[in-house]
Enzyme design. Structure first.
Site, short mmCIF file in Angstrom:
data_model
loop_
_atom_site.label_atom_id
_atom_site.label_comp_id
_atom_site.label_asym_id
_atom_site.label_seq_id
_atom_site.Cartn_x
_atom_site.Cartn_y
_atom_site.Cartn_z
N ASN A 30 -10.16 -0.23 0.09
CA ASN A 30 -8.18 -0.01 -0.12
C ASN A 30 -7.96 -0.33 -1.20
O ASN A 30 -8.29 -1.51 -1.88
CB ASN A 30 -7.91 -0.88 0.93
N CYS A 65 0.93 -1.17 0.05
CA CYS A 65 0.35 -0.07 -0.06
C CYS A 65 0.80 1.21 -0.04
O CYS A 65 0.42 2.36 0.33
CB CYS A 65 -0.79 -0.05 1.32
N HIS A 106 -3.85 6.65 4.08
CA HIS A 106 -4.16 6.17 2.97
C HIS A 106 -5.52 5.41 3.23
O HIS A 106 -6.11 5.45 4.64
CB HIS A 106 -3.05 5.03 3.50
N1 COA Z 1 -18.38 -10.13 9.56
C1 COA Z 1 -18.73 -9.49 10.13
N2 COA Z 1 -17.98 -10.24 10.92
C2 COA Z 1 -16.64 -10.15 11.09
C3 COA Z 1 -16.00 -9.76 9.84
C4 COA Z 1 -17.11 -9.85 8.83
N3 COA Z 1 -16.57 -9.43 7.61
N4 COA Z 1 -14.46 -9.92 9.70
C5 COA Z 1 -13.73 -9.88 11.06
N5 COA Z 1 -15.50 -10.16 12.06
C6 COA Z 1 -15.46 -10.86 13.30
C7 COA Z 1 -14.14 -11.25 13.99
O1 COA Z 1 -14.51 -12.56 13.56
C8 COA Z 1 -14.41 -11.21 14.93
O2 COA Z 1 -14.96 -12.32 15.58
P1 COA Z 1 -15.21 -13.02 17.29
O3 COA Z 1 -14.52 -11.55 17.71
O4 COA Z 1 -15.73 -14.10 17.40
O5 COA Z 1 -13.98 -13.80 17.23
C9 COA Z 1 -14.84 -9.94 15.74
O6 COA Z 1 -15.33 -9.98 14.17
C10 COA Z 1 -13.83 -8.65 15.81
O7 COA Z 1 -12.37 -8.92 14.96
P2 COA Z 1 -12.26 -7.60 15.16
O8 COA Z 1 -10.59 -8.44 14.17
O9 COA Z 1 -12.25 -7.71 16.39
O10 COA Z 1 -12.43 -6.57 14.42
P3 COA Z 1 -11.53 -5.16 14.60
O11 COA Z 1 -12.66 -3.99 14.95
O12 COA Z 1 -10.44 -5.13 14.55
O13 COA Z 1 -12.05 -4.68 12.89
C11 COA Z 1 -11.07 -4.88 10.52
C12 COA Z 1 -11.38 -5.99 11.66
C13 COA Z 1 -10.00 -6.06 10.43
C14 COA Z 1 -11.93 -4.06 9.76
C15 COA Z 1 -9.52 -4.18 11.61
O14 COA Z 1 -8.94 -4.44 12.05
C16 COA Z 1 -9.20 -3.12 10.33
O15 COA Z 1 -9.32 -2.63 9.64
N6 COA Z 1 -7.51 -3.40 10.97
C17 COA Z 1 -7.05 -3.15 9.47
C18 COA Z 1 -6.97 -4.21 8.08
C19 COA Z 1 -6.19 -2.75 7.04
O16 COA Z 1 -6.26 -1.71 7.44
N7 COA Z 1 -5.27 -3.84 6.00
C20 COA Z 1 -4.61 -2.83 5.12
C21 COA Z 1 -3.35 -2.53 5.84
S1 COA Z 1 -2.63 -1.76 4.33
#
Ligand code: COA
Length: 326
Positions: A283, A114, A253
């Site tokens: 993204n 990215c 970003h």
């Molecule tokens: N729909 C529903 N539930 C989902 C899901 C989806 N698409 N994806 C994950 N979950 C669930 C998980 O399984 C987890 O369940 P559990 O608690 O039973 O294990 C729950 O949602 C919460 O997961 P968590 O990882 O705490 O969520 P979060 O608030 O951290 O959000 C992201 C998840 C991925 C959106 C967030 O962590 C994020 O954006 N991270 C950075 C990713 C990124 O930007 N990557 C590219 C970088 S360049």
């Protein structure tokens, strides 16, 4: 002191097909509400399987060349930030060179996930200072849909496809690229990676076990993203001898609205000065910054004389920032 280089024109292109959260509800165990609350994403553009990303990159480049009133023959160098080029080799930059007819250019791809666009801008700026290049195309193009595991709800809802491009040339006054900063930390490479490569070449077994798709520790990536991007912004501002108050607009970003808000809070900037389009594109990896930049110039969010901060973060880990005065 050498004159600055400046952005003479910008362009972007996205595939026409829009994938909505409602459609994703039918593909994995997710809801529109979860995706919007946790990421801010409402839709993303997705390329047709089998289409060429180099076509999208070429379309973005042509728009940037038109905006810069520059011909393809004038281009001395093409750099493309991408991890999803059409082929393993040659570089996509060579394919785009041919499609554009940029016969006088050198061309190469750059792998910084990215962060690819801002790494490219930094390198282009340096090569212009040392090699005397007059017109350089920096492109970022990504088709992450080709490496997403469409059964993994943790990742498949986040990404979109797209391409953005800028033409750089020497500035006639003190405006332009005032400073930039690039940084990496490979010790965290397992937080976000795609293992498909020479260690795991294509085979039925590897494909069946999803060895060519994106793996991500979302929460950890989230945490690093906010800290790294805030630090990178402070570093680029320091190098330009400016303070956060000097910024008229910040283009971070576009990965997740909560990361964008987190940077805004840590950086103590008025939310009205922060550009957001992650809701419409998701993204698009390296392409998020040039797509947002093109929009912000077109819709008047950036005006002549404005000082703009660009900052990004990605797999590697990599992070990068740039201060530009328009
Ligand atoms: N729909 C529903 N539930 C989902 C899901 C989806 N698409 N994806 C994950 N979950 C669930 C998980 O399984 C987890 O369940 P559990 O608690 O039973 O294990 C729950 O949602 C919460 O997961 P968590 O990882 O705490 O969520 P979060 O608030 O951290 O959000 C992201 C998840 C991925 C959106 C967030 O962590 C994020 O954006 N991270 C950075 C990713 C990124 O930007 N990557 C590219 C970088 S360049």
């Amino acid at each position: 002191m050498l004159p600055h280089n400046c952005i003479l024109g910008t362009g972007y292109a996205v595939p026409p097909r829009i994938l909505t959260n409602a459609e994703l509800e039918n593909m994995v165990d997710t809801t529109d509400q979860w995706i919007v609350e946790r990421s801010g994403i409402r839709q993303r553009h997705i390329a047709e399987p089998g289409s060429a990303l180099s076509d999208l990159a070429t379309a973005a480049a042509r728009r940037a060349l038109d905006a810069a009133d520059t011909s393809a023959e004038q281009i001395d160098l093409i750099i493309i930030g991408t991890v999803t080029g059409d082929m393993k080799f040659p570089s996509m930059a060579c394919l785009v060179q041919e499609k554009l007819g940029a016969v006088n250019a050198a061309a190469f791809d750059l792998s910084a996930a990215c962060s690819g666009f801002l790494f490219g801008l930094n390198i282009a700026d340096s090569l212009m200072q040392t090699n005397g290049y007059q017109r350089v195309l920096v492109i970022a193009a990504e088709m992450l849909s080709s490496m997403v595991n469409w059964q993994d709800r943790n990742t498949c809802v986040l990404f979109g496809d797209g391409a953005g491009a800028v033409v750089l040339g020497p500035a006639s006054d003190q405006r332009g690229l005032l400073s930039s900063y690039i940084k990496s930390d490979g010790s965290h490479h397992r937080l976000l990676y795609n293992p498909g490569g020479s260690q795991h070449p294509p085979s039925h077994e590897n494909v069946d076990s999803q060895l060519s798709t994106i793996n991500m520790e979302g929460r950890e990536v989230f945490r690093h993203a906010i800290v790294s991007m805030t630090d990178a912004l402070h570093e680029a501002l320091k190098r330009a001898d400016l303070t956060p108050d000097d910024l008229d607009l910040l283009i971070p970003h576009q990965a997740n609205i909560r990361i964008i808000e987190g940077i805004g809070k840590r950086f103590k900037i008025d939310p009205a000065k922060v550009y957001v389009n992650v809701d419409r594109f998701g993204n698009t990896s390296a392409a998020t910054i040039p797509i947002a930049l093109n929009e912000a110039l077109a819709n008047g969010r950036i005006k002549p004389g404005d000082t703009v901060g660009l900052v990004t973060f990605g797999a590697g880990l990599t992070w990068s920032s740039c201060i530009v005065q328009f």
